[in-house]
Design an enzyme around this catalytic site. Structure first.
Site, PDB file in Angstrom:
ATOM      1  N   TYR A 254      69.019  13.520 -25.118  1.00 51.14           N
ATOM      2  CA  TYR A 254      69.109  13.756 -23.671  1.00 51.14           C
ATOM      3  C   TYR A 254      68.032  14.750 -23.235  1.00 51.14           C
ATOM      4  O   TYR A 254      67.308  14.514 -22.254  1.00 51.14           O
ATOM      5  CB  TYR A 254      70.508  14.285 -23.339  1.00 51.14           C
ATOM      6  CG  TYR A 254      70.791  14.412 -21.858  1.00 51.14           C
ATOM      7  CD1 TYR A 254      71.063  13.296 -21.074  1.00 51.14           C
ATOM      8  CD2 TYR A 254      70.815  15.662 -21.243  1.00 51.14           C
ATOM      9  CE1 TYR A 254      71.342  13.417 -19.720  1.00 51.14           C
ATOM     10  CE2 TYR A 254      71.092  15.797 -19.882  1.00 51.14           C
ATOM     11  CZ  TYR A 254      71.359  14.663 -19.127  1.00 51.14           C
ATOM     12  OH  TYR A 254      71.632  14.791 -17.789  1.00 51.14           O
TER      13      TYR A 254
ATOM     14  N   THR B 192      81.447  16.744 -12.777  1.00 51.04           N
ATOM     15  CA  THR B 192      81.461  15.278 -12.849  1.00 51.04           C
ATOM     16  C   THR B 192      82.035  14.846 -14.204  1.00 51.04           C
ATOM     17  O   THR B 192      82.049  15.639 -15.147  1.00 51.04           O
ATOM     18  CB  THR B 192      80.024  14.715 -12.789  1.00 51.04           C
ATOM     19  OG1 THR B 192      79.309  15.232 -13.931  1.00 51.04           O
ATOM     20  CG2 THR B 192      79.284  15.104 -11.529  1.00 51.04           C
TER      21      THR B 192
ATOM     22  N   LYS C 240      65.008  13.954 -20.596  1.00 45.87           N
ATOM     23  CA  LYS C 240      64.899  14.650 -19.316  1.00 45.87           C
ATOM     24  C   LYS C 240      63.616  15.487 -19.242  1.00 45.87           C
ATOM     25  O   LYS C 240      63.074  15.699 -18.143  1.00 45.87           O
ATOM     26  CB  LYS C 240      66.141  15.520 -19.093  1.00 45.87           C
ATOM     27  CG  LYS C 240      67.404  14.699 -18.846  1.00 45.87           C
ATOM     28  CD  LYS C 240      67.288  13.822 -17.601  1.00 45.87           C
ATOM     29  CE  LYS C 240      68.578  13.128 -17.233  1.00 45.87           C
ATOM     30  NZ  LYS C 240      68.470  12.329 -16.000  1.00 45.87           N
TER      31      LYS C 240
ATOM     32  N   ASP D 236      69.889  -3.162 -13.790  1.00 41.84           N
ATOM     33  CA  ASP D 236      69.736  -2.285 -14.951  1.00 41.84           C
ATOM     34  C   ASP D 236      68.302  -1.753 -14.950  1.00 41.84           C
ATOM     35  O   ASP D 236      67.348  -2.534 -14.973  1.00 41.84           O
ATOM     36  CB  ASP D 236      70.012  -3.105 -16.222  1.00 41.84           C
ATOM     37  CG  ASP D 236      70.062  -2.235 -17.460  1.00 41.84           C
ATOM     38  OD1 ASP D 236      69.315  -1.241 -17.538  1.00 41.84           O
ATOM     39  OD2 ASP D 236      70.850  -2.568 -18.357  1.00 41.84           O
ATOM     40  N   VAL D 237      68.150  -0.435 -14.918  1.00 43.58           N
ATOM     41  CA  VAL D 237      66.785   0.123 -14.800  1.00 43.58           C
ATOM     42  C   VAL D 237      65.961  -0.083 -16.074  1.00 43.58           C
ATOM     43  O   VAL D 237      64.751   0.157 -16.067  1.00 43.58           O
ATOM     44  CB  VAL D 237      66.788   1.621 -14.406  1.00 43.58           C
ATOM     45  CG1 VAL D 237      67.381   1.825 -13.028  1.00 43.58           C
ATOM     46  CG2 VAL D 237      67.476   2.484 -15.452  1.00 43.58           C
TER      47      VAL D 237
HETATM   48  N1  LIG Z   1      76.726  15.549 -14.327  1.00 41.04           N
HETATM   49  C1  LIG Z   1      75.960  16.559 -14.708  1.00 41.04           C
HETATM   50  O1  LIG Z   1      76.460  17.640 -15.063  1.00 41.04           O
HETATM   51  C2  LIG Z   1      74.462  16.426 -14.669  1.00 41.04           C
HETATM   52  C3  LIG Z   1      73.673  17.563 -14.880  1.00 41.04           C
HETATM   53  C4  LIG Z   1      72.277  17.439 -14.855  1.00 41.04           C
HETATM   54  C5  LIG Z   1      71.705  16.194 -14.633  1.00 41.04           C
HETATM   55  N2  LIG Z   1      72.501  15.102 -14.443  1.00 41.04           N
HETATM   56  C6  LIG Z   1      71.833  13.822 -14.201  1.00 41.04           C
HETATM   57  O2  LIG Z   1      72.208  13.369 -12.915  1.00 41.04           O
HETATM   58  C7  LIG Z   1      72.173  11.937 -12.875  1.00 41.04           C
HETATM   59  C8  LIG Z   1      73.485  11.428 -12.337  1.00 41.04           C
HETATM   60  O3  LIG Z   1      74.541  11.891 -13.174  1.00 41.04           O
HETATM   61  P1  LIG Z   1      76.075  11.727 -12.755  1.00 41.04           P
HETATM   62  O4  LIG Z   1      76.793  12.941 -13.184  1.00 41.04           O
HETATM   63  O5  LIG Z   1      76.170  11.250 -11.370  1.00 41.04           O
HETATM   64  O6  LIG Z   1      76.493  10.571 -13.788  1.00 41.04           O
HETATM   65  P2  LIG Z   1      77.357   9.261 -13.560  1.00 41.04           P
HETATM   66  O7  LIG Z   1      77.679   8.767 -14.935  1.00 41.04           O
HETATM   67  O8  LIG Z   1      78.471   9.523 -12.595  1.00 41.04           O
HETATM   68  O9  LIG Z   1      76.313   8.283 -12.857  1.00 41.04           O
HETATM   69  C9  LIG Z   1      75.325   7.636 -13.589  1.00 41.04           C
HETATM   70  C10 LIG Z   1      74.783   6.511 -12.743  1.00 41.04           C
HETATM   71  O10 LIG Z   1      73.734   5.881 -13.480  1.00 41.04           O
HETATM   72  C11 LIG Z   1      73.937   4.481 -13.447  1.00 41.04           C
HETATM   73  N3  LIG Z   1      73.357   3.905 -14.658  1.00 41.04           N
HETATM   74  C12 LIG Z   1      73.614   4.215 -15.947  1.00 41.04           C
HETATM   75  N4  LIG Z   1      72.878   3.455 -16.755  1.00 41.04           N
HETATM   76  C13 LIG Z   1      72.134   2.652 -15.957  1.00 41.04           C
HETATM   77  C14 LIG Z   1      71.185   1.637 -16.190  1.00 41.04           C
HETATM   78  N5  LIG Z   1      70.821   1.279 -17.439  1.00 41.04           N
HETATM   79  N6  LIG Z   1      70.635   1.018 -15.121  1.00 41.04           N
HETATM   80  C15 LIG Z   1      70.984   1.357 -13.860  1.00 41.04           C
HETATM   81  N7  LIG Z   1      71.873   2.306 -13.573  1.00 41.04           N
HETATM   82  C16 LIG Z   1      72.442   2.933 -14.622  1.00 41.04           C
HETATM   83  C17 LIG Z   1      75.431   4.269 -13.355  1.00 41.04           C
HETATM   84  O11 LIG Z   1      75.747   2.990 -12.807  1.00 41.04           O
HETATM   85  C18 LIG Z   1      75.803   5.421 -12.408  1.00 41.04           C
HETATM   86  O12 LIG Z   1      75.606   4.989 -11.090  1.00 41.04           O
HETATM   87  C19 LIG Z   1      71.882  11.476 -14.292  1.00 41.04           C
HETATM   88  O13 LIG Z   1      70.507  11.196 -14.408  1.00 41.04           O
HETATM   89  C20 LIG Z   1      72.238  12.692 -15.130  1.00 41.04           C
HETATM   90  O14 LIG Z   1      71.542  12.709 -16.345  1.00 41.04           O
HETATM   91  C21 LIG Z   1      73.861  15.183 -14.441  1.00 41.04           C
END
Ligand SMILES: NC(=O)c1ccc[n+]([C@@H]2O[C@H](COP(=O)([O-])OP(=O)(O)OC[C@H]3O[C@@H](n4cnc5c(N)ncnc54)[C@H](O)[C@@H]3O)[C@@H](O)[C@H]2O)c1
Length: 248
Positions: free
Chosen positions: A152, A187, A156, A63-64
């Site tokens: 959020y 996603t 970010k 957990d980060v």
């Molecule tokens: N999906 C989108 O449209 C989008 C757009 C812009 C930015 N992002 C960013 O991209 C990144 C990945 O998003 P995604 O779509 O793959 O989401 P996702 O939910 O598929 O993946 C999130 C990941 O973060 C991990 N995670 C969550 N909380 C955690 C914690 N406390 N400790 C360790 N790991 C933790 C989960 O295990 C998972 O592997 C995120 O930072 C998200 O904010 C996503």
């Protein structure tokens, strides 16, 4: 940096974007540690994709928001080989309207998305200093255009501040620090965001209309941008938008 012999750590490596990044870094010749929280099946799938590219992989649950766990994550990562690339993709979103936004939800966003990325950098930097390397933070277009929700977007935007501050602080150590700002990506996380925007009837704003029209990139398109920032030797302190022009 010799990317063909570099170890990479990808937090959020079980997620949609993180697993695409893990595969892309393997394609670039890196062994990859897949950091994740709770989604063991997703982490194993990401590791399998790395191995399909002929590279070593391991999964490590951490957990980060727990600095001790992050320290152990980095120690496990270097067991796979010298650490050269760190990608902070761990992130959460649970969009709320401002009136319904609890302090706990704000703290959770900041703790995972912003403080988590800082904690991973703090643990990884001593290892990166050994050979030079790169940190790539996955921020979001939300940091720039204020979408999704207040917590959020704030978290970010914090990631972008941390990226620039770390780039300045660590440049002399041969450590580059950059960020990607994806727009909506195809996603499950984005599905939750769209549901929130629909429910709040945010239509009428050009950007939000574009979001609701499912203006989405694929995770692999974010992954190739991350690879560029991870391997390009002269780019640091940069924010690379991967949003198809959404934020223009
Ligand atoms: N999906 C989108 O449209 C989008 C757009 C812009 C930015 N992002 C960013 O991209 C990144 C990945 O998003 P995604 O779509 O793959 O989401 P996702 O939910 O598929 O993946 C999130 C990941 O973060 C991990 N995670 C969550 N909380 C955690 C914690 N406390 N400790 C360790 N790991 C933790 C989960 O295990 C998972 O592997 C995120 O930072 C998200 O904010 C996503």
């Amino acid at each position: 940096m010799d990317e063909a012999n570099t170890g990479a750590l990808v937090t959020g490596g079980s997620g949609a974007i993180g697993s695409a990044v893990a595969a892309e870094l393997a394609r670039a010749g890196m062994d990859v540690t897949v950091g994740y929280r709770s989604d063991t099946a997703g982490a194993n799938a990401a590791a399998a994709a790395v191995r399909e590219h002929g590279r070593d992989a391991q999964i490590v649950e951490a957990d980060v928001t727990d600095p001790a766990a992050v320290g152990r994550l980095v120690e496990r990562t270097v067991e796979l080989g010298p650490l050269g690339v760190v990608v902070n993709s761990a992130g959460v979103t649970e969009p709320h309207a401002i009136e319904e936004l609890s302090s706990e939800a704000v703290r959770r966003s900041l703790a995972v998305n912003a403080e988590g990325a800082i904690a991973v950098a703090r643990a990884a930097v001593p290892r990166l200093r050994a050979h030079g390397g790169a940190i790539v933070n996955v921020s979001s277009v939300a940091a720039e255009i204020g979408t999704v929700d207040v917590s959020y977007a704030t978290s970010k935007a914090g990631v972008l501040g941390a990226t620039r501050a770390l780039a300045r602080e660590l440049g002399g150590d041969g450590i580059r620090v950059n960020a990607v700002c994806p727009g909506p990506v195809d996603t499950p996380m984005n599905d939750a965001i769209l549901e929130h925007l629909e429910s709040r009837r945010f239509r009428g704003h050009r950007t939000v209309d574009a979001l609701l029209d499912r203006y989405e990139a694929q995770p692999e398109e974010v992954a190739t941008a991350v690879r560029f920032l991870a391997t390009h030797e002269f780019v640091t302190g940069e924010t690379l938008r991967v949003d198809g022009g959404l934020s223009l």
